[in-house]
Design an enzyme around this catalytic site. Structure first.
Site, short mmCIF file in Angstrom:
data_model
loop_
_atom_site.label_atom_id
_atom_site.label_comp_id
_atom_site.label_asym_id
_atom_site.label_seq_id
_atom_site.Cartn_x
_atom_site.Cartn_y
_atom_site.Cartn_z
N ASN A 86 0.84 -1.20 0.00
CA ASN A 86 0.00 0.00 0.00
C ASN A 86 0.88 1.25 0.00
OD1 ASN A 86 0.58 0.78 2.86
ND2 ASN A 86 -0.36 -1.22 3.22
N PRO A 141 -2.33 -11.89 10.25
CA PRO A 141 -2.62 -11.67 11.68
C PRO A 141 -2.85 -10.19 11.93
CG PRO A 141 -0.27 -12.06 11.34
CD PRO A 141 -0.95 -12.33 10.03
N PHE A 144 -3.99 3.16 15.24
CA PHE A 144 -4.35 4.23 14.30
C PHE A 144 -5.52 3.74 13.47
CE2 PHE A 144 -1.50 7.96 13.79
CZ PHE A 144 -0.76 7.77 14.93
N LYS A 203 -10.64 -3.99 18.66
CA LYS A 203 -9.24 -4.40 18.83
C LYS A 203 -8.79 -4.30 20.28
CE LYS A 203 -8.12 -3.44 14.08
NZ LYS A 203 -7.05 -3.62 13.12
N1 CTP Z 1 -3.43 -3.29 12.21
C1 CTP Z 1 -2.59 -4.32 12.62
N2 CTP Z 1 -2.58 -5.50 11.93
C2 CTP Z 1 -3.39 -5.67 10.84
C3 CTP Z 1 -4.25 -4.64 10.43
C4 CTP Z 1 -4.23 -3.45 11.13
O1 CTP Z 1 -1.86 -4.14 13.59
N3 CTP Z 1 -3.36 -6.83 10.20
C5 CTP Z 1 -3.45 -2.05 13.00
C6 CTP Z 1 -2.93 -0.81 12.31
O2 CTP Z 1 -1.56 -0.64 12.57
C7 CTP Z 1 -3.76 0.29 12.95
C8 CTP Z 1 -5.08 -0.39 13.24
O3 CTP Z 1 -4.81 -1.77 13.27
O4 CTP Z 1 -3.22 0.70 14.18
C9 CTP Z 1 -6.17 -0.11 12.27
O5 CTP Z 1 -5.75 -0.39 10.98
P1 CTP Z 1 -6.76 -0.27 9.75
O6 CTP Z 1 -6.05 -0.71 8.52
O7 CTP Z 1 -7.40 1.10 9.77
O8 CTP Z 1 -7.86 -1.29 10.22
P2 CTP Z 1 -8.28 -2.69 9.72
O9 CTP Z 1 -8.21 -3.63 10.87
O10 CTP Z 1 -7.50 -3.07 8.52
O11 CTP Z 1 -9.80 -2.45 9.39
P3 CTP Z 1 -10.47 -1.94 8.03
O12 CTP Z 1 -9.48 -2.17 6.93
O13 CTP Z 1 -11.71 -2.76 7.95
O14 CTP Z 1 -10.78 -0.49 8.26
#
Ligand code: CTP
Length: 416
Positions: free
Chosen positions: A216, A314, A334, A352
């Site tokens: 990304n 994960p 975040f 979370k």
């Molecule tokens: N995060 C993480 N591990 C993942 C996905 C996300 O630790 N596999 C953490 C990110 O670092 C951030 C938070 O979760 O602190 C939210 O990430 P985001 O991408 O906004 O959330 P998602 O869980 O991916 O939810 P969605 O894509 O449905 O918004």
């Protein structure tokens, strides 16, 4: 501040004489100034007086062979910790916003890799003109800090915003900026000494074959700024990061990783930590199978319509947050959203099980850009909406808020 230096660009305006006072005030604070005086600036202050006050050679011309032999303009643009434009005229700001490089001042602003602070001063109508306001907005979006001018009677007889702020106020802003805001929030007294903070940053890369991956646009800028601010506050910082091109801040232990699973392993290995800040844009999915050899498009050699099977990665934030043993005392996530930012952030915090979520709207130019606009969400709900600011400023404010949390905690323990 004895080892700090600024590059001061003095533009052409009646307020230019105040830059002399500024140089004197900065030198009193142990901050050295190397100066460029524009052609217009020389109508108001002489390079001789600037040189006498700064104690350094003054630069005026882009193509001066003596200057180039002495210090090329590219090196000049990078020889300081901060570039300050004071006074910043409408013309200088327009040139900088448009990326022009026709003279020494504008070339320097285009070539610099250092933070830039502009201190505007001009007639009220020039300041309020749509073109100037547009340029100010562009500069701020590019990460330049533009101070607001003071309001009052002007040399031209008109009244309103456009006056140069007082040299003392400018010097305070410069000092705060040179310390990355750390002085402003008292982080230089190392309030996090003895604490270990784990930060994740950047994207992850999920391999498809030996030469391709899913990833990304995360630049890592926000996470690296947070790691830097934490280190300034005296914390031991472990930064687990995917591949990015931002420099690693001083006194930060970097653990480079590529995939989400590697990021999780690195985080588990870094525990125990007092605080975990999950800034990384972790890929939610990875290709179920990474091909051992490069996938081929050529007829006969590969599948002409391959479908990608994905497996869930994960969730690092949720994993560390739900830990029974060795859960960090403060877990901060975040939430990058493009719509319903705060509602989705509150839901994410609950899902979370983290303590805080920094919610940011990434529908605009946040990803990869210099600026960010965030809201701080705690278990009690939305605590604060911070104004749009640089990612460095977001970092410093977040660290200051963490310090406050630990201070409150020790006050409570002391009261028991
Ligand atoms: N995060 C993480 N591990 C993942 C996905 C996300 O630790 N596999 C953490 C990110 O670092 C951030 C938070 O979760 O602190 C939210 O990430 P985001 O991408 O906004 O959330 P998602 O869980 O991916 O939810 P969605 O894509 O449905 O918004």
């Amino acid at each position: 501040m004895s080892d700090k230096r600024i590059l001061l660009i003095i533009g052409g305006g009646i307020a230019a004489y105040k830059s002399l006072e500024l140089i004197r005030e900065l030198s009193r604070r142990g901050i050295a100034s190397r100066c460029i005086v524009t052609k217009g600036g020389q109508e108001f202050v002489t390079p001789l007086s600037v040189s006498a006050l700064s104690g350094e050679k003054v630069f005026t011309e882009l193509f001066d062979l003596d200057d180039e032999a002495d210090m090329g303009h590219i090196q000049l643009s990078r020889s300081a910790d901060l570039v300050v434009v004071c006074p910043a005229t409408a013309d200088l700001m327009a040139k900088a916003a448009g990326g022009l490089a026709g003279d020494l001042a504008s070339t320097t602003l285009l070539a610099t890799d250092k933070p830039v602070l502009m201190v505007p001063a001009m007639n009220v109508r020039m300041w309020e003109h749509a073109a100037t306001q547009r340029n100010v907005e562009t500069l701020r979006a590019d990460g330049v800090e533009v101070m607001d001018p003071d309001e009052g009677a002007m040399a031209c007889g008109e009244f309103g915003p456009g006056r140069l702020p007082e040299p003392m106020a400018i010097a305070n802003r410069i000092e705060a900026k040179l310390s990355g805001g750390a002085v402003l929030y008292g982080l230089d007294s190392k309030p996090l000494a003895g604490r270990h903070v784990l930060v994740t940053a950047g994207p992850t890369r999920e391999p498809l074959d030996p030469v391709r991956f899913l990833s990304n646009h995360s630049s890592g800028k926000q996470g690296y700024a947070i790691a830097g601010a934490l280190a300034k506050a005296g914390a031991r910082v472990t930064l687990v990061s995917g591949p990015v091109s931002v420099p690693v801040p001083q006194n930060v232990d970097l653990v480079p990783i590529e995939t989400a699973r590697e990021m999780l392993d690195a985080c588990e290995n870094a525990l125990p930590a007092d605080v975990f800040i999950s800034v990384a844009a972790v890929a939610d999915w990875r290709p179920s199978r990474a091909a051992a050899k490069k996938m081929k498009l050529k007829e006969g050699e590969g599948d002409p319509h391959p479908t990608l099977e994905l497996s869930e990665n994960p969730d690092i934030l949720a994993t560390l947050s739900r830990k029974k043993k060795r859960r960090p005392d403060l877990v901060i996530g975040f939430a990058a959203e493009t719509h319903d930012v705060e509602d989705l952030a509150i839901a994410k915090l609950k899902r979370k099980r983290c303590d805080w979520i920094v919610a940011n709207d990434v529908s605009g130019d946040v990803m990869g850009g210099a600026m960010n606009q965030v809201s701080l969400v705690t278990r009690q709900g939305i605590e604060d909406r911070w104004p749009r600011m640089t990612k460095e400023d977001v970092a410093v404010r977040l660290v200051a808020r963490i310090v406050e949390e630990f201070d409150d905690e020790s006050d409570q323990i002391a009261a028991q």
